[in-house]
Design a protein around this motif. Structure first.
Motif, PDB file in Angstrom:
ATOM      1  N   GLU A  66      26.101  62.853 -34.649  1.00  0.00           N
ATOM      2  CA  GLU A  66      25.162  63.763 -35.300  1.00  0.00           C
ATOM      3  C   GLU A  66      23.850  63.829 -34.529  1.00  0.00           C
ATOM      4  O   GLU A  66      23.262  64.906 -34.371  1.00  0.00           O
ATOM      5  CB  GLU A  66      24.909  63.296 -36.734  1.00  0.00           C
ATOM      6  N   ARG A  67      23.380  62.710 -34.006  1.00  0.00           N
ATOM      7  CA  ARG A  67      22.124  62.680 -33.257  1.00  0.00           C
ATOM      8  C   ARG A  67      22.205  63.515 -31.991  1.00  0.00           C
ATOM      9  O   ARG A  67      21.241  64.212 -31.632  1.00  0.00           O
ATOM     10  CB  ARG A  67      21.759  61.233 -32.917  1.00  0.00           C
ATOM     11  N   LEU A  68      23.337  63.464 -31.306  1.00  0.00           N
ATOM     12  CA  LEU A  68      23.440  64.095 -30.003  1.00  0.00           C
ATOM     13  C   LEU A  68      24.128  65.450 -30.012  1.00  0.00           C
ATOM     14  O   LEU A  68      23.870  66.284 -29.137  1.00  0.00           O
ATOM     15  CB  LEU A  68      24.181  63.164 -29.038  1.00  0.00           C
ATOM     16  N   LEU A  69      25.015  65.677 -31.009  1.00  0.00           N
ATOM     17  CA  LEU A  69      25.783  66.920 -31.028  1.00  0.00           C
ATOM     18  C   LEU A  69      25.617  67.718 -32.310  1.00  0.00           C
ATOM     19  O   LEU A  69      26.111  68.843 -32.399  1.00  0.00           O
ATOM     20  CB  LEU A  69      27.283  66.618 -30.829  1.00  0.00           C
ATOM     21  N   GLY A  70      24.942  67.135 -33.318  1.00  0.00           N
ATOM     22  CA  GLY A  70      24.863  67.806 -34.603  1.00  0.00           C
ATOM     23  C   GLY A  70      26.193  67.833 -35.322  1.00  0.00           C
ATOM     24  O   GLY A  70      26.430  68.683 -36.183  1.00  0.00           O
ATOM     25  N   ARG A  71      27.060  66.889 -35.015  1.00  0.00           N
ATOM     26  CA  ARG A  71      28.418  66.833 -35.572  1.00  0.00           C
ATOM     27  C   ARG A  71      28.589  65.526 -36.332  1.00  0.00           C
ATOM     28  O   ARG A  71      28.339  64.446 -35.775  1.00  0.00           O
ATOM     29  CB  ARG A  71      29.436  66.917 -34.425  1.00  0.00           C
ATOM     30  N   ASP A  72      29.005  65.597 -37.592  1.00  0.00           N
ATOM     31  CA  ASP A  72      29.210  64.399 -38.402  1.00  0.00           C
ATOM     32  C   ASP A  72      30.626  63.893 -38.173  1.00  0.00           C
ATOM     33  O   ASP A  72      31.596  64.505 -38.620  1.00  0.00           O
ATOM     34  CB  ASP A  72      28.980  64.724 -39.878  1.00  0.00           C
ATOM     35  N   VAL A  73      30.755  62.784 -37.456  1.00  0.00           N
ATOM     36  CA  VAL A  73      32.061  62.211 -37.132  1.00  0.00           C
ATOM     37  C   VAL A  73      32.083  60.769 -37.638  1.00  0.00           C
ATOM     38  O   VAL A  73      31.232  59.967 -37.255  1.00  0.00           O
ATOM     39  CB  VAL A  73      32.330  62.233 -35.614  1.00  0.00           C
ATOM     40  N   PRO A  74      33.033  60.419 -38.506  1.00  0.00           N
ATOM     41  CA  PRO A  74      33.080  59.046 -39.021  1.00  0.00           C
ATOM     42  C   PRO A  74      33.439  58.055 -37.917  1.00  0.00           C
ATOM     43  O   PRO A  74      34.270  58.338 -37.048  1.00  0.00           O
ATOM     44  CB  PRO A  74      34.166  59.102 -40.105  1.00  0.00           C
ATOM     45  N   VAL A  75      32.775  56.889 -37.960  1.00  0.00           N
ATOM     46  CA  VAL A  75      33.063  55.845 -36.979  1.00  0.00           C
ATOM     47  C   VAL A  75      34.170  54.941 -37.511  1.00  0.00           C
ATOM     48  O   VAL A  75      34.345  54.819 -38.733  1.00  0.00           O
ATOM     49  CB  VAL A  75      31.783  55.028 -36.674  1.00  0.00           C
ATOM     50  N   PRO A  76      34.905  54.308 -36.599  1.00  0.00           N
ATOM     51  CA  PRO A  76      34.809  54.416 -35.142  1.00  0.00           C
ATOM     52  C   PRO A  76      35.540  55.651 -34.632  1.00  0.00           C
ATOM     53  O   PRO A  76      36.487  56.130 -35.258  1.00  0.00           O
ATOM     54  CB  PRO A  76      35.477  53.135 -34.658  1.00  0.00           C
ATOM     55  N   PHE A  77      35.116  56.156 -33.501  1.00  0.00           N
ATOM     56  CA  PHE A  77      35.826  57.253 -32.845  1.00  0.00           C
ATOM     57  C   PHE A  77      35.653  57.118 -31.338  1.00  0.00           C
ATOM     58  O   PHE A  77      34.788  56.385 -30.858  1.00  0.00           O
ATOM     59  CB  PHE A  77      35.314  58.617 -33.334  1.00  0.00           C
ATOM     60  N   TRP A  78      36.488  57.837 -30.601  1.00  0.00           N
ATOM     61  CA  TRP A  78      36.455  57.812 -29.139  1.00  0.00           C
ATOM     62  C   TRP A  78      35.802  59.082 -28.608  1.00  0.00           C
ATOM     63  O   TRP A  78      36.134  60.180 -29.030  1.00  0.00           O
ATOM     64  CB  TRP A  78      37.859  57.661 -28.569  1.00  0.00           C
ATOM     65  N   TRP A  79      34.856  58.899 -27.704  1.00  0.00           N
ATOM     66  CA  TRP A  79      34.080  59.985 -27.108  1.00  0.00           C
ATOM     67  C   TRP A  79      34.506  60.097 -25.647  1.00  0.00           C
ATOM     68  O   TRP A  79      34.272  59.183 -24.854  1.00  0.00           O
ATOM     69  CB  TRP A  79      32.600  59.641 -27.234  1.00  0.00           C
TER      70      TRP A  79
END
Length: 468
Positions: A66-79
């Motif tokens: 969310e901080r970097l992309l404005g996207r709410d993604v639940p953790v953990p996830f792979w970038w």
């Protein structure tokens, strides 16, 4: 201008998934690795880079997407970040296909969503620059130019590699963005330190420097200030299109020096500051953005020890409800192990920075963490800690703390009697005190002049060998 595509997946992209993604270049594409294997490059058959693929990063820190992309993604996830060369037609489609295949196989998503694809992009007839660099968009004898269009320009692994590559080649790095792009605090600090420039492409006025506002022109293979008849640079009108922010940032910059021994634990001073100012420990740490590892001073120490005697640069972030970012530089010196830390915290219009906690915090750092110096400041700036390419309000000092070692070197009598209306407070043991100089509440810009006079007084004492 968008050349970055990111796959966000709940499952790690394993070897087979990465192969499926890289096969988007067809059977004739080649794959090479950058230093440390942190970045893969998808290349033409003759080895010229088209797309760079960062090693998948497990993000365990809430709020980073969310901080970097404005996207709410639940953790953990792979970038998994993929970047296409802007100098190669079709490379952006290839990057989208790599990420689209990963998201399809692993059940995730891509940023930006419209970029995702799964088709094979034939690279056999592609002509790409043969420069030996990570994928950049324009390369001249003096400059590497990168085009970026994302919500926040962050200090990613890929950007860190570009910085190393351009520095090794003796070039400057210039990053060109549209005016809506903001820069993260670590990326801004890095751009201020290296021979680089944030170049903003304004639709009406052309190019200008995102940090200084100077109008820029492309000349002799680099962006340089456009000088007037009097030899001075003009400031872009777009740079001044801002109104005073009602949000604020609290900046705490400090240095500690600890004896070098096997039991040393780094990051504890930052942990103390973080808890005193936010009520909780940091959320995570890492070497680049997104910050991916859960907070652990012991693991941080292990990394710094493994990299010694080379310096270690680290990032630390907080929980989403209180924006906070810190960057740490750990170095080994003759005095011991030094930690240079800059912590920035964001506050909304109706939130007050906890300035009342600073004096006691300074005392704790002096007594328990080997504080050398600490400067506390406040500035009118966005709560989310990003920087837009507009004129920024000046930083106003609140307090300065001088550690016991420097007080001794300057001379206690000299240090405690500055030629300004400031009465320092002694901290620590009376036999070897540190001094804390209160400078204001962050609302009076005149405190900056007071700080300059205080610093000049202290430097004069150090140079003159003053004693008690």
């Amino acid at each position: 201008m968008t050349k970055d595509v990111i796959a966000l997946t709940p499952t790690m992209p394993d070897t087979w998934a990465l192969l499926a993604g890289l096969y988007a270049g067809g059977p004739d594409a080649a794959v090479t690795a950058g230093p440390g294997d942190a970045v893969l490059r998808l290349c033409t058959p003759d080895g010229r880079p088209l797309v760079s693929v960062e090693a998948p990063l497990l993000v365990q820190v809430p709020g980073e997407a969310e901080r970097l992309l404005g996207r709410d993604v639940p953790v953990p996830f792979w970038w998994t970040e993929v970047r296409a060369s802007g100098a190669v037609p079709g490379a952006e489609r290839l990057a989208g296909s790599v990420c689209g295949r990963l998201a399809l196989l692993l059940g995730g998503s891509t940023w930006p969503e419209p970029a995702a694809g799964t088709e094979v992009v034939d690279v056999r007839a592609t002509v790409a620059p043969d420069d030996g660099q990570p994928v950049v968009d324009v390369l001249t004898d003096t400059t590497s130019v990168v085009l970026a269009d994302r919500p926040v320009l962050a200090l990613t692994t890929w950007l860190s590699e570009v910085l190393r590559g351009t520095a090794a080649s003796g070039r400057a790095l210039q990053i060109v963005t549209p005016p809506h792009v903001r820069v993260s605090a670590p990326a801004r600090a890095t751009l201020l330190q290296v021979p680089g420039r944030w170049v903003v492409q304004d639709p009406a006025q052309g190019y200008y420097d995102g940090l200084s506002g100077a109008v820029l022109r492309w000349r002799d293979g680099t962006f340089t200030p456009a000088l007037g008849a009097d030899g001075t640079a003009s400031v872009a009108e777009a740079f001044g299109r801002t109104s005073p922010s009602r949000e604020r940032q609290l900046v705490v910059a400090f240095r500690t020096t600890l004896p070098a021994h096997q039991d040393i634990v780094l990051g504890e001073a930052l942990d103390t500051v973080w808890r005193a100012l936010t009520g909780s420990a940091p959320a995570g740490w890492g070497t680049a953005e997104p910050v991916n590892l859960p907070w652990s001073p012991h693991r941080l120490t292990e990394l710094a020890r493994d990299r010694a005697p080379e310096p270690t640069h680290l990032l630390v972030t907080g929980h989403p409800d209180r924006p906070a970012l810190a960057w740490i530089r750990v170095t080994r010196t003759t005095a011991g192990v030094e930690q240079d830390v800059t912590l920035t915290l964001g506050y909304g219009e109706h939130e007050e920075p906890p300035l009342e906690a600073i004096p006691s915090l300074a005392g704790t750092l002096v007594e328990e963490h080997g504080l050398t110096t600490m400067l506390t400041s406040v500035r009118r700036a966005p709560r989310d800690l990003t920087t837009a390419p507009v004129l920024q309000a000046p930083t106003v000092p609140v307090a300065f703390t001088l550690g016991a070692r420097d007080v001794r070197d300057i001379g206690l009598t000299h240090a405690r009697r500055p030629p300004v209306g400031v009465s320092p407070v002694a901290l620590g043991p009376a036999s070897a005190p540190a001094l804390h100089y209160p400078l204001g509440d962050g609302s009076d810009a005149g405190a900056l002049g007071t700080l300059h006079r205080l610093a000049a007084h202290l430097r004069a004492g150090a140079a003159g060998g003053q004693t008690v």
